[in-house]
Design a protein around this motif. Sequence first.
Motif, PDB file in Angstrom:
ATOM      1  N   THR A 182     -24.724  29.339   9.814  1.00 12.86           N
ATOM      2  CA  THR A 182     -23.770  30.263   9.195  1.00 12.86           C
ATOM      3  C   THR A 182     -23.092  29.612   7.988  1.00 12.86           C
ATOM      4  O   THR A 182     -22.950  30.241   6.937  1.00 12.86           O
ATOM      5  CB  THR A 182     -22.713  30.710  10.226  1.00 12.86           C
ATOM      6  OG1 THR A 182     -23.390  31.278  11.347  1.00 12.86           O
ATOM      7  CG2 THR A 182     -21.765  31.761   9.637  1.00 12.86           C
ATOM      8  N   ARG A 195     -28.049  34.058   7.731  1.00 15.98           N
ATOM      9  CA  ARG A 195     -27.514  35.061   8.653  1.00 15.98           C
ATOM     10  C   ARG A 195     -28.503  35.448   9.745  1.00 15.98           C
ATOM     11  O   ARG A 195     -28.127  36.076  10.725  1.00 15.98           O
ATOM     12  CB  ARG A 195     -27.121  36.342   7.891  1.00 15.98           C
ATOM     13  CG  ARG A 195     -26.301  36.102   6.646  1.00 15.98           C
ATOM     14  CD  ARG A 195     -24.925  35.551   6.950  1.00 15.98           C
ATOM     15  NE  ARG A 195     -24.042  36.464   7.636  1.00 15.98           N
ATOM     16  CZ  ARG A 195     -23.245  37.344   7.025  1.00 15.98           C
ATOM     17  NH1 ARG A 195     -23.265  37.484   5.722  1.00 15.98           N
ATOM     18  NH2 ARG A 195     -22.432  38.099   7.728  1.00 15.98           N
ATOM     19  N   LEU A 200     -26.688  35.539  14.776  1.00 14.28           N
ATOM     20  CA  LEU A 200     -25.586  35.514  15.744  1.00 14.28           C
ATOM     21  C   LEU A 200     -25.058  36.924  15.960  1.00 14.28           C
ATOM     22  O   LEU A 200     -24.853  37.678  15.019  1.00 14.28           O
ATOM     23  CB  LEU A 200     -24.430  34.660  15.221  1.00 14.28           C
ATOM     24  CG  LEU A 200     -24.613  33.143  15.165  1.00 14.28           C
ATOM     25  CD1 LEU A 200     -23.343  32.515  14.602  1.00 14.28           C
ATOM     26  CD2 LEU A 200     -24.900  32.569  16.542  1.00 14.28           C
ATOM     27  N   ASP A 259     -29.526  35.030   3.083  1.00 14.57           N
ATOM     28  CA  ASP A 259     -28.953  36.118   2.284  1.00 14.57           C
ATOM     29  C   ASP A 259     -28.185  35.557   1.094  1.00 14.57           C
ATOM     30  O   ASP A 259     -27.342  36.209   0.537  1.00 14.57           O
ATOM     31  CB  ASP A 259     -28.088  37.036   3.140  1.00 14.57           C
ATOM     32  CG  ASP A 259     -26.692  36.503   3.324  1.00 14.57           C
ATOM     33  OD1 ASP A 259     -25.784  37.306   3.477  1.00 14.57           O
ATOM     34  OD2 ASP A 259     -26.526  35.276   3.290  1.00 14.57           O
TER      35      ASP A 259
END
Lengths: 112, 496
Positions: A42, A47, A61, A111
């Motif tokens: 993270t 992501r 997650l 991302d």
Amino acid sequence: MSPAHQHDVPDDATAEPERFEVAFDGRPLPATAGQSVGSVLTDAGIRSWRTTRTGHRPRGLFCGIGVCYDCLITVDGEPNQRACLVPARPGMTLSSTVPGNGPFETAGDTDD
Amino acid sequence: MTERPRDTASTSPRYDVAVVGAGPAGLAAAVAAAEAGRRVVLVDAGGQPGGQYWRHPDETAPRGDESLGHHDWSTFTALRSRLHGLVRRRRITHLPWRQVWFVERPSVGDEPPAHTLHLTTSYAGADTGGEGPDAVTGDAVILCPGGYDRQLPIPGWDLPGVMAAGGVQALLKGHRTVAGRRAIVAGTGPFLLPVATGLAQAGADVVAVCEAGSITGWSRDPLAAAAVPGKAREALEYATELIRHRIPYRQRTAITAIRGTEAVRSVELSRLDREGRIREDAGTADVDLVALGWGFTPSLELVSATGAATRKDIDDSLVAVVDDEQRATVPGVYVAGEATGVGGAMLAVAEGELAGLMTARDQRAPVSQGNVRTLQKRITRHRRFAAAMHAAHPVPRHWHEWLSPETTVCRCEEVSYRQVCGARDELGAGDARTVKLMARPGMGWCQGRVCGFASAKLAAATEGRALTADDLRPTAKQPFTAPVSLEQLAESPRYE
């Protein structure tokens, strides 16, 4: 954790924890001792690290506390580990593929 | 007790009391039982005590002030130092990173009615501090499994960047990781507030808190809030923080769709009526993080595995039936914390302590009746507060009307709302269990922990009837309470 990190004295609270790298699909990621694998990913802006079997949907997650199993990842060759629980270790190899089963078909894990 | 040939109970280490869970309830239970003279084993899925509520950075690798983002932290540190003292004096054996995957019940007539808990590590190669047993036996067991965020499927909730509110909080409290830069927090209940303020304090831009209910609901029982003054102080603190960070608190508002392709990009908001129907469009918001929570679901798998009775609580959660001394309906089994009814950490601590004392008393150790009464009174006060909270923050009754046919209901097996409806309309499935068998929601890795509540609600709602405990029970009833390897299964005890 190395024995040097084991302590009873509270003033260790100001000490800097150990920093190291782990590899995710060959890419080095910075980590801090005590971080979970999910937290390291993270922090790196990643992501999702697998896709679902049927709909090929990206997953990462969700519950974050070991209940939902959405965040499954291969850790040092061991498949289906929960990224939210496993602590990162120096030199750890994380993979979005399952050994022997081919890829989870990862697409767009990052991302940026 | 000795004739059973493959009886692991006769070979596993035996304790007066086995406590499962080292969160608020389990910590208090283990410490109370040990200080009352019991030999205690404390089994915990986490690597260090605290549970979800007091999750904090790895104690061997401190990250500054460990109390950051916490309430009642001194209650925790006091319990933790008592635990450490009792572990040093060998009154408590602490087994971290272990999950119970199978509960071996006592044989008929066994006295005491000891249960054997079969353990697996929380992850492969977990640092469990040495080998440790793969099963432990407790003459009494105190189950303190806690709970997790309750979820409702909404369109797009399976996109990366959508997380359970508790998961966002866990990243903050445990790792100082901020799960997104621009966040929205939505669902119902007071727990949304610490998540929103925690994110803002860590530097995220929190665009809104969307509360599907309304805080005027609290006025139905103002005395309940007054009964627990600490909660009013907490609420004021959060309100002040929301204002300081300019976070709008939008009541009767919900996220009714989440948009994005590889990750969340935006959310659609709707104003709701009192019944949870969409009344009007309330705009959109561009976000990279959505934190969702609709109250909590207690973990009932272990309770169900003992055969103890369960019931539906006022918040529609399945909970354990306990007497006013925390005894479940099965001899030798005690339950404390969220599994007896969602009510927060301070209630859990009181219940845990009471359960610990009662195991001691039931094993003929002296226990002060004054302490027991004080705890029971505290429990009653907190229960009243919890009842007012649940009344003010119900799950929107018509939430399922927000769904589209394509909405994923079960994330593991990728079962859509259309497939759930199909099981009902075309195959005649009228209850949650039949829907599960036909459309497979709740049959994947998580075994329905995430979608079980929603599937039960859908089964009831589409039949036009109220939710029952029987709708909720199939999810709690698992042959194995954690995934295990085939190797472990091969060495497993007999199970019926």
